[in-house]
Scaffold this active site. Structure first.
Site, PDB file in Angstrom:
ATOM      1  N   HIS A  62       7.956  -1.906  -1.359  1.00 36.09           N
ATOM      2  CA  HIS A  62       8.295  -2.094   0.049  1.00 36.09           C
ATOM      3  C   HIS A  62       8.477  -0.730   0.733  1.00 36.09           C
ATOM      4  CE1 HIS A  62      10.190  -6.332  -0.794  1.00 36.09           C
ATOM      5  NE2 HIS A  62       8.870  -6.338  -0.840  1.00 36.09           N
TER       6      HIS A  62
HETATM    7  C1  LIG Z   1       1.934  -5.233  -5.558  1.00 33.72           C
HETATM    8  C2  LIG Z   1       2.604  -5.526  -4.242  1.00 33.72           C
HETATM    9  C3  LIG Z   1       3.219  -6.757  -4.043  1.00 33.72           C
HETATM   10  C4  LIG Z   1       3.828  -7.051  -2.823  1.00 33.72           C
HETATM   11  N1  LIG Z   1       4.416  -8.273  -2.654  1.00 33.72           N
HETATM   12  C5  LIG Z   1       4.965  -8.568  -1.474  1.00 33.72           C
HETATM   13  C6  LIG Z   1       5.520  -9.856  -1.250  1.00 33.72           C
HETATM   14  O1  LIG Z   1       5.493 -10.727  -2.120  1.00 33.72           O
HETATM   15  N2  LIG Z   1       6.074 -10.116  -0.035  1.00 33.72           N
HETATM   16  C7  LIG Z   1       6.137  -9.178   0.940  1.00 33.72           C
HETATM   17  O2  LIG Z   1       6.673  -9.458   2.022  1.00 33.72           O
HETATM   18  N3  LIG Z   1       5.634  -7.937   0.757  1.00 33.72           N
HETATM   19  C8  LIG Z   1       5.035  -7.622  -0.412  1.00 33.72           C
HETATM   20  N4  LIG Z   1       4.508  -6.384  -0.610  1.00 33.72           N
HETATM   21  C9  LIG Z   1       4.628  -5.391   0.477  1.00 33.72           C
HETATM   22  C10 LIG Z   1       3.557  -5.594   1.541  1.00 33.72           C
HETATM   23  O3  LIG Z   1       2.291  -5.779   0.933  1.00 33.72           O
HETATM   24  C11 LIG Z   1       3.545  -4.353   2.436  1.00 33.72           C
HETATM   25  O4  LIG Z   1       4.816  -4.178   3.024  1.00 33.72           O
HETATM   26  C12 LIG Z   1       2.515  -4.462   3.551  1.00 33.72           C
HETATM   27  O5  LIG Z   1       1.230  -4.720   3.057  1.00 33.72           O
HETATM   28  C13 LIG Z   1       2.511  -3.156   4.348  1.00 33.72           C
HETATM   29  O6  LIG Z   1       1.509  -3.250   5.323  1.00 33.72           O
HETATM   30  P1  LIG Z   1       0.845  -1.953   5.929  1.00 33.72           P
HETATM   31  O7  LIG Z   1      -0.118  -2.404   6.954  1.00 33.72           O
HETATM   32  O8  LIG Z   1       1.903  -0.983   6.286  1.00 33.72           O
HETATM   33  O9  LIG Z   1       0.056  -1.251   4.699  1.00 33.72           O
HETATM   34  P2  LIG Z   1      -1.070  -1.826   3.763  1.00 33.72           P
HETATM   35  O10 LIG Z   1      -1.005  -3.298   3.632  1.00 33.72           O
HETATM   36  O11 LIG Z   1      -1.000  -0.998   2.514  1.00 33.72           O
HETATM   37  O12 LIG Z   1      -2.421  -1.494   4.545  1.00 33.72           O
HETATM   38  C14 LIG Z   1      -2.957  -0.212   4.618  1.00 33.72           C
HETATM   39  C15 LIG Z   1      -4.460  -0.311   4.468  1.00 33.72           C
HETATM   40  O13 LIG Z   1      -5.049   0.955   4.749  1.00 33.72           O
HETATM   41  C16 LIG Z   1      -6.043   1.224   3.800  1.00 33.72           C
HETATM   42  N5  LIG Z   1      -6.184   2.685   3.712  1.00 33.72           N
HETATM   43  C17 LIG Z   1      -5.288   3.590   3.281  1.00 33.72           C
HETATM   44  N6  LIG Z   1      -5.785   4.825   3.381  1.00 33.72           N
HETATM   45  C18 LIG Z   1      -7.012   4.696   3.896  1.00 33.72           C
HETATM   46  C19 LIG Z   1      -8.038   5.630   4.230  1.00 33.72           C
HETATM   47  N7  LIG Z   1      -7.869   6.962   4.063  1.00 33.72           N
HETATM   48  N8  LIG Z   1      -9.210   5.148   4.719  1.00 33.72           N
HETATM   49  C20 LIG Z   1      -9.394   3.821   4.898  1.00 33.72           C
HETATM   50  N9  LIG Z   1      -8.452   2.893   4.601  1.00 33.72           N
HETATM   51  C21 LIG Z   1      -7.290   3.343   4.102  1.00 33.72           C
HETATM   52  C22 LIG Z   1      -5.529   0.590   2.524  1.00 33.72           C
HETATM   53  O14 LIG Z   1      -6.598   0.345   1.628  1.00 33.72           O
HETATM   54  C23 LIG Z   1      -4.905  -0.695   3.053  1.00 33.72           C
HETATM   55  O15 LIG Z   1      -5.864  -1.718   3.141  1.00 33.72           O
HETATM   56  C24 LIG Z   1       3.867  -6.074  -1.809  1.00 33.72           C
HETATM   57  C25 LIG Z   1       3.246  -4.827  -2.002  1.00 33.72           C
HETATM   58  C26 LIG Z   1       2.609  -4.566  -3.207  1.00 33.72           C
HETATM   59  C27 LIG Z   1       1.925  -3.234  -3.397  1.00 33.72           C
END
Ligand SMILES: Cc1cc2nc3c(=O)[nH]c(=O)nc-3n(C[C@H](O)[C@H](O)[C@H](O)COP(=O)(O)OP(=O)(O)OC[C@H]3O[C@@H](n4cnc5c(N)ncnc54)[C@H](O)[C@@H]3O)c2cc1C
Length: 368
Positions: A288
């Site tokens: 998280h």
């Molecule tokens: C294993 C795991 C299990 C989880 N389980 C839960 C759960 O059960 N419930 C819950 O509420 N939360 C869960 N989470 C947390 C939740 O997934 C995250 O809080 C959420 O996805 C964050 O969203 P975000 O948009 O900030 O980042 P992300 O979802 O990480 O999205 C960022 C995106 O940017 C892309 N990216 C990064 N760098 C680059 C680049 N240079 N060029 C192109 N693309 C890029 C990545 O590939 C990714 O697709 C979990 C996380 C993990 C890792």
């Protein structure tokens, strides 16, 4: 327990939003492509440079650039784009266009300790790990998208206050009806796993802060991530209190009738110092991570309340990196909410009446 599952399948934001929007004429999706840096004209973001199998490409924005690469990679891309702590950038040979010292700082995460209890009877999900039952459940899920594999296997999500006087819960326990190390077993060939339960014990409002920094100026190199989990003594005190609260819950009716002993950490580990040592050796994080492009108005803030990067025009960050601190629970839905908010801001939609009300919710959780 609430989960983002639709039709028996866990629903990612890609599945929930992009699948439907993919055919829109004003949307182009590039996959297997890595953003290398933002293209700046002075202090204005005008586009993005990315690399895919075909080489290096540049795309330019007619309106704004929205960075949404998550808590680890959004600050990395800002720093690779000359926006971040000047000394860190210059040490790696990156010109600093904007000295924004908060980029990559303030990494906030939930610490996590998995406690394991044995089961007196053959109850819970473990029985589904016998290979023939696993195969049947998998086939059922494949054909009908229901059954035991259509859940995320968490039986309960408990929020408690570990101390009297707190105005909100400070501890979350995610309870699974399976021992966390259980794997599939083959009768006659491998022994069955321990029938049991596990509870993920985690402090909700950690004070400890880490950082994301650049290892190199090469976008292909992952950034350095330093959590500093449990650095603040308050966080350790909450975790030890959480372990004790978890023991109380699993030792109380109706769990008591099912639980056949504490396997990890084990009831012999009791004192504060012993528990702290055990937590320090075994705790992990909850996946998280938030906070490395923190929203705010002070010198260490990276974005303002409209997700705009301070000091750079035409650039917003829309992901979990903007949270000032890790929320009181799982972070997926709050991250999606930031995306929804970003869409409203880009379209110039007014906040809903409900979100303009200045009301604190009344906490109705039972105290201890
Ligand atoms: C294993 C795991 C299990 C989880 N389980 C839960 C759960 O059960 N419930 C819950 O509420 N939360 C869960 N989470 C947390 C939740 O997934 C995250 O809080 C959420 O996805 C964050 O969203 P975000 O948009 O900030 O980042 P992300 O979802 O990480 O999205 C960022 C995106 O940017 C892309 N990216 C990064 N760098 C680059 C680049 N240079 N060029 C192109 N693309 C890029 C990545 O590939 C990714 O697709 C979990 C996380 C993990 C890792």
């Amino acid at each position: 327990m609430e989960a983002t599952i639709g039709g028996g399948r866990r629903s990612s934001s890609s599945r929930a939003y992009l699948t439907e929007a993919a055919t829109r004429p004003n949307l182009t999706i590039r996959v297997e492509a890595q953003t290398q840096r933002l293209i700046l004209e002075g202090r204005r973001a005008v586009g993005v440079e990315y690399r895919d199998a075909g080489g290096l490409h540049q795309v330019f924005a007619s309106g704004e650039v929205v960075l949404s690469s998550g808590t680890y990679n959004s600050p990395q891309i800002l720093m690779l784009s000359s926006i971040g702590p000047r000394r860190q950038l210059e040490a790696l040979g990156i010109d600093c266009v904007l000295d924004l010292p908060g980029v990559g700082q303030n990494l906030s995460e939930h610490p996590n300790l998995i406690m394991v209890f044995g089961a007196k009877k053959r109850v819970g999900l473990t029985k589904w790990l016998r290979y023939d039952r696993t195969a049947a459940a998998a086939a059922r899920w494949f054909l009908r998208h229901d059954g035991v594999f259509a859940t995320n296997s968490a039986a309960a999500n408990i929020f408690i206050r570990t101390r009297v006087g707190l105005d909100r819960p400070d501890m979350q326990m995610i309870c699974m009806s399976v021992n966390n190390t259980a794997t599939m077993w083959f009768p006659g060939l491998t022994p069955p796993p321990l029938f049991g339960f596990s509870a993920r014990v985690g402090a909700l409002h950690p004070l400890s802060r880490g950082a994301v920094s650049l290892r190199s100026a090469d976008p292909g190199e992952p950034p350095r991530i330093l959590f500093n989990l449990l650095q603040a003594p308050e966080d350790m005190a909450t975790m030890t209190a959480g372990v004790r609260a978890c023991r109380r819950i699993y030792g109380t009716h109706p769990q008591k009738e099912l639980v056949g002993g504490e396997f990890f950490p084990g009831s012999a580990v009791q004192g504060d110092a012993e528990l702290a040592e055990l937590i320090r050796r075994n705790a992990t994080h909850r996946s998280h991570p938030v906070g490395t492009c923190r929203m705010g108005l002070d010198d260490l803030a990276v974005v303002d309340a409209k997700l705009r990067v301070h000091g750079i025009e035409g650039l917003r960050v829309a992901d979990a990196s903007v949270f000032p601190e890790v929320p009181s629970g799982n972070t997926n839905v709050p991250s999606i909410m930031v995306g929804e908010k970003a869409a409203d801001l880009l379209k110039g939609r007014e906040p809903s009446v409900a979100s303009q009300r200045d009301e604190r919710p009344e906490w109705t959780f039972a105290g201890h």
